[in-house]
Write a protein that holds these residues in place. Structure first.
Motif, short mmCIF file in Angstrom:
data_model
loop_
_atom_site.label_atom_id
_atom_site.label_comp_id
_atom_site.label_asym_id
_atom_site.label_seq_id
_atom_site.Cartn_x
_atom_site.Cartn_y
_atom_site.Cartn_z
N UNK A 155 -19.93 -20.56 20.06
CA UNK A 155 -21.12 -20.24 19.24
C UNK A 155 -21.05 -18.80 18.75
N UNK A 156 -20.61 -17.91 19.62
CA UNK A 156 -20.45 -16.50 19.25
C UNK A 156 -19.42 -16.37 18.12
N UNK A 157 -18.30 -17.06 18.28
CA UNK A 157 -17.24 -17.01 17.26
C UNK A 157 -17.74 -17.57 15.93
N UNK A 158 -18.52 -18.64 16.00
CA UNK A 158 -19.08 -19.23 14.76
C UNK A 158 -19.99 -18.22 14.04
N UNK A 159 -20.83 -17.53 14.81
CA UNK A 159 -21.72 -16.53 14.21
C UNK A 159 -20.92 -15.45 13.49
N UNK A 160 -19.87 -14.96 14.16
CA UNK A 160 -19.07 -13.89 13.56
C UNK A 160 -18.19 -14.38 12.41
N UNK A 161 -17.78 -15.63 12.48
CA UNK A 161 -16.99 -16.19 11.37
C UNK A 161 -17.81 -16.11 10.08
N UNK A 162 -19.13 -16.29 10.21
CA UNK A 162 -20.01 -16.29 9.04
C UNK A 162 -20.45 -14.89 8.63
N UNK A 163 -20.40 -13.94 9.59
CA UNK A 163 -21.03 -12.63 9.30
C UNK A 163 -20.07 -11.45 9.23
N UNK A 164 -18.80 -11.65 9.55
CA UNK A 164 -17.90 -10.49 9.70
C UNK A 164 -16.89 -10.35 8.56
N UNK A 165 -17.32 -10.68 7.34
CA UNK A 165 -16.45 -10.49 6.16
C UNK A 165 -15.09 -11.16 6.30
N UNK A 166 -15.05 -12.31 6.94
CA UNK A 166 -13.79 -13.05 7.05
C UNK A 166 -12.81 -12.49 8.07
N UNK A 167 -13.26 -11.53 8.90
CA UNK A 167 -12.33 -10.92 9.87
C UNK A 167 -12.14 -11.78 11.12
N UNK A 168 -13.14 -12.61 11.46
CA UNK A 168 -12.99 -13.55 12.59
C UNK A 168 -12.54 -14.89 12.02
N UNK A 169 -11.31 -15.28 12.37
CA UNK A 169 -10.71 -16.47 11.74
C UNK A 169 -10.47 -17.62 12.70
N UNK A 170 -10.57 -17.36 14.00
CA UNK A 170 -10.22 -18.45 14.91
C UNK A 170 -10.58 -18.19 16.34
N UNK A 171 -10.06 -19.09 17.16
CA UNK A 171 -10.38 -19.11 18.59
C UNK A 171 -9.06 -19.23 19.36
N UNK A 172 -9.00 -18.48 20.45
CA UNK A 172 -7.83 -18.52 21.34
C UNK A 172 -8.28 -19.15 22.66
N UNK A 173 -7.45 -19.99 23.25
CA UNK A 173 -7.68 -20.47 24.62
C UNK A 173 -6.61 -19.86 25.50
N UNK A 174 -7.03 -19.06 26.48
CA UNK A 174 -6.05 -18.40 27.35
C UNK A 174 -6.63 -18.24 28.75
N UNK A 175 -6.06 -17.34 29.53
CA UNK A 175 -6.46 -17.19 30.94
C UNK A 175 -5.46 -17.86 31.85
#
Length: 348
Positions: A155-175
């Motif tokens: 949900x956080x990533x979705x918010x930033x995808x819409x608000x951060x001028x295209x700088x947030x482009x995806x999601x990583x799964x790690x750990x």
């Protein structure tokens, strides 16, 4: 730095698609952070794995715990992210996708939202200063934190995808790959995919993940991190390989990381060879340039020396990585143009 790469590899324009922010902090930046926090009594050997040293995967994750102790305020994150971006640019990287798990630190007031905002601020600051690199950000899900936190992260990533001028482009799964199971994270990953976020998933990083890899490849992801045990020669399966090739899913390959983390016995046995010989999209990356004492120029030179790649082949490998980025087609075209302009100078 373990080795210094030759001029050709330094001048080679490069794309870095698998770089964890906290793992990419250099010796020099660590020095600055340590000076600010002498009370922690942290020494350099606790934050990096030097030449000839190896660690178990578990010990590698312990190193991150130490780094997180040092980097725990917005001020730290801004400095660290800015330094990391400038260092990649100095190493000839023209396009970088940084990834990091948003963190909360109650004692410093850091929360997940301002964590991401600070990284984005660092990207924007470097751009304003004219640093010659395009940077995008992948918000990371740490699999150790379970399904509920994974959904919050999406949900956080979705918010930033819409608000951060295209700088947030995806999601990583790690750990830590030995903790938890991908099936619990599937709803969050599916939501991210449906919402337009690109997915880069750490897959088959350890040998026990066959079932999970089958499941996650069903999404399918847009890129694979490591993919160390996908193919049959190392305990994977032809079925996994077929899914990867059928969907043409690029693989992010991190040679030194896999050697120092002991998931691959030596450079000559690295799975880069398997995928490269198949003609499958393979992108050379650093993973954690600070922790593993490397940089992208060194990684290219190691791959070339180990697998007999000439300069033309290295150039082709570097240029092909542009096809695998998560930024829009317009930026891919700009990068291809940049490679074309640089080619006569670099490929003498």
């Amino acid at each position: 730095m373990d080795n210094v790469a030759d001029d050709f590899y330094r001048e080679l324009p490069k794309v870095e698609l698998h770089a964890h922010l906290n793992g990419s902090v250099s010796f020099q930046t660590m020095e600055k952070v340590m000076k600010r926090k002498p009370h922690l009594n942290i020494e350099h050997h606790m934050t990096a794995i030097g030449k000839g040293q190896r660690r178990s995967l578990d010990e590698c994750f312990q190193v991150f715990k130490v780094i997180h102790q040092l980097v725990d305020t917005q001020e730290d994150i801004l400095m660290v992210a800015t330094d990391v971006i400038k260092e990649f640019a100095a190493d000839g990287v023209k396009y970088l996708e940084l990834r990091s798990t948003p963190r909360e630190e109650t004692k410093t007031g850091l929360n997940k939202k301002n964590y991401v905002e600070t990284v984005i601020g660092a990207i924007q600051q470097c751009k304003e200063e004219g640093v010659d690199i395009d940077v995008r950000f992948l918000v990371a899900i740490d699999r150790r934190n379970g399904s509920e936190v994974a959904m919050e992260t999406v949900k956080l990533a979705e918010d930033f995808m819409l608000s951060a001028d295209g700088l947030v482009v995806g999601l990583d799964l790690s750990g830590d790959p030995t903790v938890g199971h991908g099936k619990d994270l599937l709803p969050a990953l599916q939501r991210a995919k449906n919402g337009g976020l690109k997915l880069s998933l750490h897959l088959s990083e350890v040998a026990s993940q066959l079932e999970e890899s089958e499941l996650l490849l069903g999404l399918p992801p847009d890129r694979i991190g490591h993919g160390t045990f996908l193919h049959p020669d190392v305990g994977g399966s032809q079925s996994l390989v077929d899914k990867v090739t059928k969907n043409n899913i690029p693989i992010e390959l991190c040679l030194t990381s896999n050697i120092k983390g002991q998931t691959v016995p030596c450079y000559s046995q690295h799975h880069f060879k398997y995928w490269y010989q198949l003609g499958h999209p393979s992108v050379i990356c650093t993973d954690d340039k600070g922790v593993f004492s490397t940089d992208l120029s060194q990684e290219y030179q190691l791959a070339a020396a180990t697998f007999g790649l000439d300069q033309q082949a290295v150039w082709a490998l570097s240029k092909q990585a542009i096809d695998c980025i998560f930024a829009p087609e317009a930026l891919k075209q700009q990068l291809r143009q940049k490679w074309t302009e640089l080619q006569p100078r670099v490929l003498k």
